[in-house]
Design a protein around this motif. Structure first.
Motif, short mmCIF file in Angstrom:
data_model
loop_
_atom_site.label_atom_id
_atom_site.label_comp_id
_atom_site.label_asym_id
_atom_site.label_seq_id
_atom_site.Cartn_x
_atom_site.Cartn_y
_atom_site.Cartn_z
N LEU A 189 4.39 20.63 18.58
CA LEU A 189 5.44 19.68 18.93
C LEU A 189 5.49 18.59 17.88
O LEU A 189 4.46 18.23 17.31
CB LEU A 189 5.18 19.04 20.30
N THR A 190 6.68 18.07 17.61
CA THR A 190 6.76 16.89 16.76
C THR A 190 6.16 15.72 17.53
O THR A 190 6.02 15.76 18.76
CB THR A 190 8.22 16.56 16.40
N PRO A 191 5.76 14.65 16.83
CA PRO A 191 5.21 13.49 17.54
C PRO A 191 6.14 12.97 18.63
O PRO A 191 5.69 12.60 19.73
CB PRO A 191 5.03 12.46 16.42
N ARG A 192 7.43 12.94 18.37
CA ARG A 192 8.38 12.44 19.36
C ARG A 192 8.43 13.38 20.56
O ARG A 192 8.46 12.93 21.71
CB ARG A 192 9.76 12.33 18.71
N GLU A 193 8.44 14.68 20.30
CA GLU A 193 8.45 15.65 21.40
C GLU A 193 7.20 15.51 22.26
O GLU A 193 7.27 15.55 23.48
CB GLU A 193 8.59 17.07 20.84
N PHE A 194 6.06 15.36 21.60
CA PHE A 194 4.81 15.20 22.36
C PHE A 194 4.86 13.95 23.22
O PHE A 194 4.46 13.97 24.39
CB PHE A 194 3.61 15.13 21.42
N ASP A 195 5.35 12.84 22.65
CA ASP A 195 5.39 11.58 23.40
C ASP A 195 6.27 11.70 24.64
O ASP A 195 5.94 11.16 25.70
CB ASP A 195 5.90 10.46 22.49
#
Length: 239
Positions: A159-165
């Motif tokens: 996941l991208t950092p934004r997706e993970f967040d």
């Protein structure tokens, strides 16, 4: 010893690099420069970076490709500079892993403000992860906030950092509905001044990676007209 906050500026225009560097150094940041994508990727291997300002349109390896390669291994915030104003170009930058974008020509003070906002958000997320480092089990997902890792049926997904967040935000409080505006403010660290398409696009990308059947999602449910929620137990009757 306190590590200085180091920012990498990637742009093929030396005047833009000089301008951004001037404003950032006036704020006390350490700045390093790269004139193209290849140089940027080499510097990331050698330097500890807190944030990257990345031009979208560059000869050779463009900013989108650089961003995609970085997101395979690194979590630092990325702000993309783009001369394109169409929504589809902005969405492309966000979906490949950029955390924010600034359209050229830009106000250097606005860019500095966005950089500071991303650095604050990054620090808060690290602090939150340290405080709540427990692994979350959500249906067929295992979410490890300390390692920022997601397993789907024991297999890791990227996941991208934004997706993970976003996923982690929802997973911490299953059953609680988060409006798009709330998700944006919590994850992006600033008020949502545009429409909800940015959150919607990220939710779609997350579903493509973590749902067993993205067309019939069970982990992230849409509550029409309100927002999104995570479900502890499968509910295939909802989408």
């Amino acid at each position: 010893m306190h590590r200085p906050t180091t920012i990498l500026i990637v742009d093929d225009d030396p005047e833009i690099r000089r301008l951004i560097k001037l404003y950032l150094e006036n704020e006390g940041f350490t700045v390093i420069e790269a004139k193209n994508g290849v140089e940027a990727l080499e510097l990331v291997e050698k330097k500890y970076l807190n944030l990257i300002v990345l031009d979208r349109m560059m000869p050779g390896i463009d900013g989108v490709e650089v961003c995609m390669r970085l997101r395979d291994r690194y979590q630092m915030p990325i702000i993309m500079l783009t001369a394109k104003t169409e929504d589809i170009d902005k969405i492309e930058g966000l979906t490949v892993g950029a955390d924010d974008y600034v359209t050229k020509p830009f106000n250097p003070l606005e860019l500095v403000a966005r950089i500071k906002a991303q650095l604050r958000r990054s620090q808060m997320l690290r602090s939150d992860a340290e405080m709540t480092a427990g692994i979350i089990q959500l249906q067929h997902l295992t979410i490890d906030p300390e390692r920022r890792q997601v397993l789907v049926e024991e297999k890791p997904v990227r996941l991208t950092p934004r997706e993970f967040d976003i996923l982690y935000l929802l997973a911490q409080r299953p059953g609680v509905v988060f409006p798009s505006e709330d998700i944006y403010e919590r994850v992006w660290g600033e008020p949502m001044l545009t429409n909800a398409n940015t959150v919607m696009v990220h939710i779609r990308k997350i579903r493509e990676k973590v749902e067993l059947d993205p067309r019939r999602p069970t982990v992230i449910q849409t509550v029409w007209g309100v927002g999104y929620k995570a479900e502890q137990s499968p509910d295939p009757g909802r989408a």
